[in-house]
Design a protein around this motif. Structure first.
Motif, PDB file in Angstrom:
ATOM      1  N   ILE A  75      91.273 -11.876   8.503  1.00 39.70           N
ATOM      2  CA  ILE A  75      91.984 -12.695   7.517  1.00 39.70           C
ATOM      3  C   ILE A  75      93.319 -13.075   8.132  1.00 39.70           C
ATOM      4  O   ILE A  75      94.036 -12.223   8.670  1.00 39.70           O
ATOM      5  N   PHE A  76      93.660 -14.370   8.049  1.00 42.31           N
ATOM      6  CA  PHE A  76      94.956 -14.869   8.505  1.00 42.31           C
ATOM      7  C   PHE A  76      95.837 -15.157   7.306  1.00 42.31           C
ATOM      8  O   PHE A  76      95.402 -15.801   6.352  1.00 42.31           O
ATOM      9  N   LYS A  87      99.885 -21.293   1.943  1.00 44.19           N
ATOM     10  CA  LYS A  87      99.950 -20.001   1.260  1.00 44.19           C
ATOM     11  C   LYS A  87      98.564 -19.376   1.099  1.00 44.19           C
ATOM     12  O   LYS A  87      98.450 -18.180   0.850  1.00 44.19           O
ATOM     13  N   LYS A  88      97.505 -20.179   1.271  1.00 49.72           N
ATOM     14  CA  LYS A  88      96.146 -19.664   1.143  1.00 49.72           C
ATOM     15  C   LYS A  88      95.749 -18.910   2.408  1.00 49.72           C
ATOM     16  O   LYS A  88      95.958 -19.397   3.518  1.00 49.72           O
ATOM     17  N   ASP A  89      95.168 -17.741   2.227  1.00 48.46           N
ATOM     18  CA  ASP A  89      94.674 -16.975   3.366  1.00 48.46           C
ATOM     19  C   ASP A  89      93.400 -17.616   3.904  1.00 48.46           C
ATOM     20  O   ASP A  89      92.634 -18.236   3.166  1.00 48.46           O
ATOM     21  N   TYR A 108      88.996 -21.072   3.543  1.00 48.49           N
ATOM     22  CA  TYR A 108      90.029 -20.437   2.748  1.00 48.49           C
ATOM     23  C   TYR A 108      89.379 -19.323   1.946  1.00 48.49           C
ATOM     24  O   TYR A 108      88.241 -19.459   1.496  1.00 48.49           O
ATOM     25  N   VAL A 109      90.072 -18.218   1.770  1.00 49.42           N
ATOM     26  CA  VAL A 109      89.533 -17.089   1.026  1.00 49.42           C
ATOM     27  C   VAL A 109      89.191 -17.553  -0.389  1.00 49.42           C
ATOM     28  O   VAL A 109      89.974 -18.224  -1.048  1.00 49.42           O
ATOM     29  N   GLY A 110      87.988 -17.246  -0.815  1.00 43.33           N
ATOM     30  CA  GLY A 110      87.541 -17.600  -2.157  1.00 43.33           C
ATOM     31  C   GLY A 110      86.859 -18.951  -2.265  1.00 43.33           C
ATOM     32  O   GLY A 110      86.348 -19.298  -3.316  1.00 43.33           O
TER      33      GLY A 110
END
Length: 122
Positions: A75-76, A87-89, A108-110
């Motif tokens: 994860i970045f 701001k999104k990981d 992007y996560v999610g």
């Protein structure tokens, strides 16, 4: 009966092939990546340590904290985000490796939309 035997032989051979993933080769080092989006190839250069990645993309430097989920996924998190998107990981998964490159997918996560690319050692 012949078809059943043929099917069993094919299934037994398909189980023998495994994709090589030696992800530990790519936890640290200097790399460049190529990603094709809508027919356009984007290239970036980056240096990665166990917990930090510094990337140069379109003459902009971006730094991210790296958190490894397992040997092949990370994860970045952008260190100094300048907008909502930054701001999104980002979740990155290494799919295959060679001695000098790896194929990856990221999103992007999610989010379910994933992009693929290839990173090469520098």
């Amino acid at each position: 009966m012949k078809y059943l035997l043929l099917l069993l032989v094919l299934i037994s051979f398909s189980g023998c092939y495994q994709v090589e993933r030696n992800c530990n080769l790519y936890k640290n080092g200097s790399f460049y990546s190529e990603i094709v989006i809508d027919g356009i190839t984007y290239t970036s250069r980056f240096k990665r340590t166990d917990n930090l990645q510094v990337e140069v993309f379109e003459d902009k430097i971006d730094s991210s904290n790296v958190r490894w989920i397992n040997d092949c996924e990370m994860i970045f998190k952008t260190i100094n985000p300048k907008n909502r998107i930054e701001k999104k990981d980002v979740h990155l998964k290494i799919l295959t490796t060679t001695d000098s490159s790896y194929t990856f997918e990221y999103s992007y996560v999610g989010e379910s939309k994933k992009q693929k690319g290839i990173a090469y050692t520098n």
